[in-house]
Write a protein that holds these residues in place. Structure first.
Motif, PDB file in Angstrom:
ATOM      1  N   ALA A  69      -7.853  14.447  -4.238  1.00 41.57           N
ATOM      2  CA  ALA A  69      -8.769  13.327  -4.520  1.00 41.57           C
ATOM      3  C   ALA A  69      -7.985  12.024  -4.721  1.00 41.57           C
ATOM      4  CB  ALA A  69      -9.601  13.651  -5.766  1.00 41.57           C
ATOM      5  N   ILE A  70      -6.903  12.102  -5.480  1.00 43.77           N
ATOM      6  CA  ILE A  70      -6.102  10.893  -5.731  1.00 43.77           C
ATOM      7  C   ILE A  70      -5.560  10.339  -4.417  1.00 43.77           C
ATOM      8  CG2 ILE A  70      -3.932  10.055  -6.746  1.00 43.77           C
ATOM      9  CD1 ILE A  70      -4.508  11.893  -9.168  1.00 43.77           C
ATOM     10  N   TRP A  71      -5.018  11.215  -3.563  1.00 41.61           N
ATOM     11  CA  TRP A  71      -4.425  10.722  -2.315  1.00 41.61           C
ATOM     12  C   TRP A  71      -5.482  10.239  -1.329  1.00 41.61           C
ATOM     13  CZ3 TRP A  71       0.079   8.784  -1.372  1.00 41.61           C
ATOM     14  CH2 TRP A  71       1.112   9.071  -2.266  1.00 41.61           C
ATOM     15  N   ASP A  72      -6.670  10.797  -1.400  1.00 40.76           N
ATOM     16  CA  ASP A  72      -7.738  10.279  -0.526  1.00 40.76           C
ATOM     17  C   ASP A  72      -8.086   8.847  -0.937  1.00 40.76           C
ATOM     18  OD1 ASP A  72      -9.590  10.620   1.626  1.00 40.76           O
ATOM     19  OD2 ASP A  72     -11.175  10.629   0.120  1.00 40.76           O
ATOM     20  N   LEU A  73      -8.121   8.595  -2.253  1.00 34.09           N
ATOM     21  CA  LEU A  73      -8.389   7.232  -2.727  1.00 34.09           C
ATOM     22  C   LEU A  73      -7.243   6.296  -2.317  1.00 34.09           C
ATOM     23  CD1 LEU A  73      -9.841   8.158  -6.224  1.00 34.09           C
ATOM     24  CD2 LEU A  73     -11.071   6.904  -4.441  1.00 34.09           C
ATOM     25  N   VAL A  74      -6.017   6.780  -2.450  1.00 33.82           N
ATOM     26  CA  VAL A  74      -4.858   5.961  -2.052  1.00 33.82           C
ATOM     27  C   VAL A  74      -4.963   5.617  -0.564  1.00 33.82           C
ATOM     28  CG1 VAL A  74      -2.336   5.949  -1.773  1.00 33.82           C
ATOM     29  CG2 VAL A  74      -3.363   6.921  -3.847  1.00 33.82           C
ATOM     30  N   ASP A  75      -5.259   6.630   0.270  1.00 28.69           N
ATOM     31  CA  ASP A  75      -5.368   6.407   1.716  1.00 28.69           C
ATOM     32  C   ASP A  75      -6.467   5.404   2.047  1.00 28.69           C
ATOM     33  OD1 ASP A  75      -3.337   8.192   2.122  1.00 28.69           O
ATOM     34  OD2 ASP A  75      -4.620   9.849   2.775  1.00 28.69           O
ATOM     35  N   ALA A  76      -7.510   5.363   1.203  1.00 26.06           N
ATOM     36  CA  ALA A  76      -8.624   4.431   1.439  1.00 26.06           C
ATOM     37  C   ALA A  76      -8.312   3.043   0.852  1.00 26.06           C
ATOM     38  CB  ALA A  76      -9.908   4.991   0.832  1.00 26.06           C
ATOM     39  N   GLY A  77      -7.107   2.860   0.332  1.00 26.07           N
ATOM     40  CA  GLY A  77      -6.722   1.564  -0.251  1.00 26.07           C
ATOM     41  C   GLY A  77      -7.247   1.386  -1.662  1.00 26.07           C
ATOM     42  N   LEU A  78      -7.756   2.466  -2.272  1.00 23.85           N
ATOM     43  CA  LEU A  78      -8.330   2.378  -3.618  1.00 23.85           C
ATOM     44  C   LEU A  78      -7.329   2.867  -4.660  1.00 23.85           C
ATOM     45  CD1 LEU A  78     -11.974   3.515  -2.790  1.00 23.85           C
ATOM     46  CD2 LEU A  78     -11.112   1.193  -3.105  1.00 23.85           C
ATOM     47  N   HIS A  79      -6.202   2.223  -4.711  1.00 22.57           N
ATOM     48  CA  HIS A  79      -5.141   2.544  -5.656  1.00 22.57           C
ATOM     49  C   HIS A  79      -4.856   1.293  -6.473  1.00 22.57           C
ATOM     50  CE1 HIS A  79      -0.844   2.763  -6.844  1.00 22.57           C
ATOM     51  NE2 HIS A  79      -1.191   3.992  -7.166  1.00 22.57           N
ATOM     52  N   PRO A  80      -4.581   1.409  -7.791  1.00 27.28           N
ATOM     53  CA  PRO A  80      -4.453   2.583  -8.645  1.00 27.28           C
ATOM     54  C   PRO A  80      -5.792   3.299  -8.914  1.00 27.28           C
ATOM     55  CG  PRO A  80      -3.468   0.624  -9.668  1.00 27.28           C
ATOM     56  CD  PRO A  80      -4.242   0.163  -8.492  1.00 27.28           C
TER      57      PRO A  80
ATOM     58  N   GLU B 151       1.657   4.047 -11.657  1.00 22.55           N
ATOM     59  CA  GLU B 151       3.052   3.939 -11.236  1.00 22.55           C
ATOM     60  C   GLU B 151       3.478   5.206 -10.517  1.00 22.55           C
ATOM     61  OE1 GLU B 151       4.907   2.806 -14.855  1.00 22.55           O
ATOM     62  OE2 GLU B 151       4.296   0.719 -14.576  1.00 22.55           O
ATOM     63  N   GLN B 152       3.280   6.328 -11.190  1.00 22.87           N
ATOM     64  CA  GLN B 152       3.698   7.596 -10.600  1.00 22.87           C
ATOM     65  C   GLN B 152       2.510   8.330 -10.030  1.00 22.87           C
ATOM     66  OE1 GLN B 152       6.114   9.402 -13.639  1.00 22.87           O
ATOM     67  NE2 GLN B 152       7.082  10.646 -12.035  1.00 22.87           N
ATOM     68  N   LEU B 153       2.632   8.777  -8.785  1.00 16.66           N
ATOM     69  CA  LEU B 153       1.557   9.567  -8.182  1.00 16.66           C
ATOM     70  C   LEU B 153       2.034  11.012  -8.032  1.00 16.66           C
ATOM     71  CD1 LEU B 153       0.379   7.065  -5.454  1.00 16.66           C
ATOM     72  CD2 LEU B 153      -0.975   7.899  -7.370  1.00 16.66           C
ATOM     73  N   PRO B 154       1.135  11.984  -8.195  1.00 19.50           N
ATOM     74  CA  PRO B 154       1.550  13.383  -8.014  1.00 19.50           C
ATOM     75  C   PRO B 154       1.862  13.647  -6.542  1.00 19.50           C
ATOM     76  CG  PRO B 154      -0.829  13.246  -8.337  1.00 19.50           C
ATOM     77  CD  PRO B 154      -0.294  11.855  -8.511  1.00 19.50           C
ATOM     78  N   LEU B 155       2.785  14.527  -6.265  1.00 16.47           N
ATOM     79  CA  LEU B 155       3.137  14.869  -4.892  1.00 16.47           C
ATOM     80  C   LEU B 155       1.953  15.558  -4.204  1.00 16.47           C
ATOM     81  CD1 LEU B 155       5.856  14.451  -3.422  1.00 16.47           C
ATOM     82  CD2 LEU B 155       6.275  16.886  -3.798  1.00 16.47           C
ATOM     83  N   PRO B 156       1.578  15.119  -2.994  1.00 23.22           N
ATOM     84  CA  PRO B 156       0.426  15.763  -2.352  1.00 23.22           C
ATOM     85  C   PRO B 156       0.738  17.199  -1.931  1.00 23.22           C
ATOM     86  CG  PRO B 156       1.410  14.169  -0.855  1.00 23.22           C
ATOM     87  CD  PRO B 156       2.144  14.046  -2.158  1.00 23.22           C
TER      88      PRO B 156
ATOM     89  N   MET C 178       0.838  -1.202   0.000  1.00 20.11           N
ATOM     90  CA  MET C 178       0.000   0.000   0.000  1.00 20.11           C
ATOM     91  C   MET C 178       0.877   1.258   0.000  1.00 20.11           C
ATOM     92  SD  MET C 178      -3.205   0.976   2.288  1.00 20.11           S
ATOM     93  CE  MET C 178      -3.629   2.645   2.711  1.00 20.11           C
ATOM     94  N   ARG C 179       0.467   2.264  -0.783  1.00 12.00           N
ATOM     95  CA  ARG C 179       1.235   3.501  -0.840  1.00 12.00           C
ATOM     96  C   ARG C 179       0.991   4.330   0.418  1.00 12.00           C
ATOM     97  NH1 ARG C 179       3.467   5.254  -5.937  1.00 12.00           N
ATOM     98  NH2 ARG C 179       3.065   3.579  -7.378  1.00 12.00           N
ATOM     99  N   THR C 180       2.044   5.023   0.882  1.00 13.64           N
ATOM    100  CA  THR C 180       1.827   5.964   1.985  1.00 13.64           C
ATOM    101  C   THR C 180       2.051   7.376   1.462  1.00 13.64           C
ATOM    102  OG1 THR C 180       4.076   5.566   2.654  1.00 13.64           O
ATOM    103  CG2 THR C 180       2.367   4.482   3.962  1.00 13.64           C
ATOM    104  N   ARG C 181       1.307   8.283   2.037  1.00 14.16           N
ATOM    105  CA  ARG C 181       1.331   9.665   1.554  1.00 14.16           C
ATOM    106  C   ARG C 181       2.617  10.364   2.013  1.00 14.16           C
ATOM    107  NH1 ARG C 181      -3.293  13.807   1.359  1.00 14.16           N
ATOM    108  NH2 ARG C 181      -4.679  12.074   1.713  1.00 14.16           N
ATOM    109  N   PRO C 182       3.441  10.881   1.075  1.00 18.04           N
ATOM    110  CA  PRO C 182       4.637  11.606   1.518  1.00 18.04           C
ATOM    111  C   PRO C 182       4.258  12.934   2.158  1.00 18.04           C
ATOM    112  CG  PRO C 182       4.484  11.576  -0.884  1.00 18.04           C
ATOM    113  CD  PRO C 182       3.320  10.793  -0.371  1.00 18.04           C
ATOM    114  N   GLU C 183       5.129  13.443   3.027  1.00 18.69           N
ATOM    115  CA  GLU C 183       4.865  14.733   3.670  1.00 18.69           C
ATOM    116  C   GLU C 183       4.929  15.852   2.647  1.00 18.69           C
ATOM    117  OE1 GLU C 183       4.208  15.706   6.947  1.00 18.69           O
ATOM    118  OE2 GLU C 183       3.743  13.570   7.065  1.00 18.69           O
ATOM    119  N   ARG C 184       3.987  16.781   2.722  1.00 19.78           N
ATOM    120  CA  ARG C 184       4.057  17.945   1.844  1.00 19.78           C
ATOM    121  C   ARG C 184       4.980  18.977   2.495  1.00 19.78           C
ATOM    122  NH1 ARG C 184      -0.655  20.292  -1.207  1.00 19.78           N
ATOM    123  NH2 ARG C 184       0.363  21.873  -2.417  1.00 19.78           N
ATOM    124  N   PRO C 185       5.965  19.510   1.739  1.00 19.92           N
ATOM    125  CA  PRO C 185       6.841  20.500   2.353  1.00 19.92           C
ATOM    126  C   PRO C 185       6.050  21.741   2.752  1.00 19.92           C
ATOM    127  CG  PRO C 185       7.398  20.139   0.016  1.00 19.92           C
ATOM    128  CD  PRO C 185       6.238  19.266   0.334  1.00 19.92           C
TER     129      PRO C 185
END
Ligand SMILES: CC(C)(COP(=O)(O)OP(=O)(O)OC[C@H]1O[C@@H](n2cnc3c(N)ncnc32)[C@H](O)[C@@H]1OP(=O)(O)O)[C@@H](O)C(=O)NCCC(=O)NCCS
Length: 198
Positions: free
Chosen positions: A138-149, A193-198, A1-8
């Motif tokens: 929206a993309i990262w909310d789906l990722v956090d919910a396990g709905l990736h890709p 494969e590639q996710l945009p930076l949150p 599962m992907r984890t959300r990187p910290e936003r600077p």
């Protein structure tokens, strides 16, 4: 599962930066108005006014239901300005069509689990970066919910395809669709494969 990187942290970002929050029932009429106005601005020439009128007739009920049916993995995110005026939304949830996938190798497919069903910003706000903010959220909310890709559909005649490419979306399928009585093509974009930076 992907984890959300910290936003600077961006110290230059002040109170004027739009904020994203979950939609409340009271937002539904405003979201319907945004949907109707955006369809008029984006699709008037492609679909024609009569078909547009027919399509928009049920926007009120559609958005009322979308907001009311939020639960795990299903969400409507709204974006608002510093005065609390909502000017866009993203409606997201599970992707359920198992025929939508990318072939990795002969018997190996990537199935898309999350979908952005709708992403609309009122025309006055186009081209100011808010769409990117909302889509990435929206993309990262789906990722956090396990709905990736994650994937979405866009009409082939909509120039917004460039917008999805600018956030790393990859075009992977096309389908025929009927919109306002016209046969059109819709195009699928995926973030696998590639996710945009949150
Ligand atoms: C598509 C939409 C969500 C984009 O939001 P936005 O805030 O206008 O986009 P941004 O300002 O974040 O733009 C990011 C990049 O995408 C490009 N872009 C945005 N919308 C575009 C469009 N319609 N056509 C071509 N390029 C577009 C921008 O030029 C920008 O490129 P850059 O990074 O090279 O400068 C918004 O314009 C919108 O709601 N449009 C109408 C409805 C629609 O088409 N929704 C999608 C249906 S699937």
């Amino acid at each position: 599962m992907r984890t959300r990187p910290e936003r600077p942290h961006d110290p230059a970002a002040g109170a004027l930066v739009p904020t994203v929050r979950r939609a409340a029932p009271a937002d539904a009429p405003r979201l319907a108005w945004i949907r109707t106005s955006t369809w008029r601005a984006t699709y008037a020439e492609i679909i024609g006014p009569h078909a547009l009128e027919r399509i928009s007739r049920h926007d009120g009920e559609r958005m009322r239901r979308a907001v009311a049916q939020q639960r795990a993995g299903h969400a409507v995110w709204v974006i608002e300005d510093h005065q609390g005026t909502v000017f866009g939304y993203a409606w997201i949830g599970p992707q359920t069509d198992r025929s939508v996938h990318v072939a990795r190798a002969e018997h190996d497919h990537i199935a898309f689990l999350g979908e952005v069903y709708e992403l609309y910003l009122h025309p006055r706000w186009h081209g100011r970066g808010a769409g990117t903010t909302l889509l990435v959220h929206a993309i990262w909310d789906l990722v956090d919910a396990g709905l990736h890709p994650v994937m979405l559909w866009v009409l082939g005649e909509n120039t917004a395809q460039r917008f999805y490419e600018s956030t790393g979306g990859v075009r992977f399928a096309t389908r025929e669709v009927e919109v306002g009585g016209r046969a059109m093509q819709k195009v699928a974009y995926g973030w696998h494969e590639q996710l945009p930076l949150p």
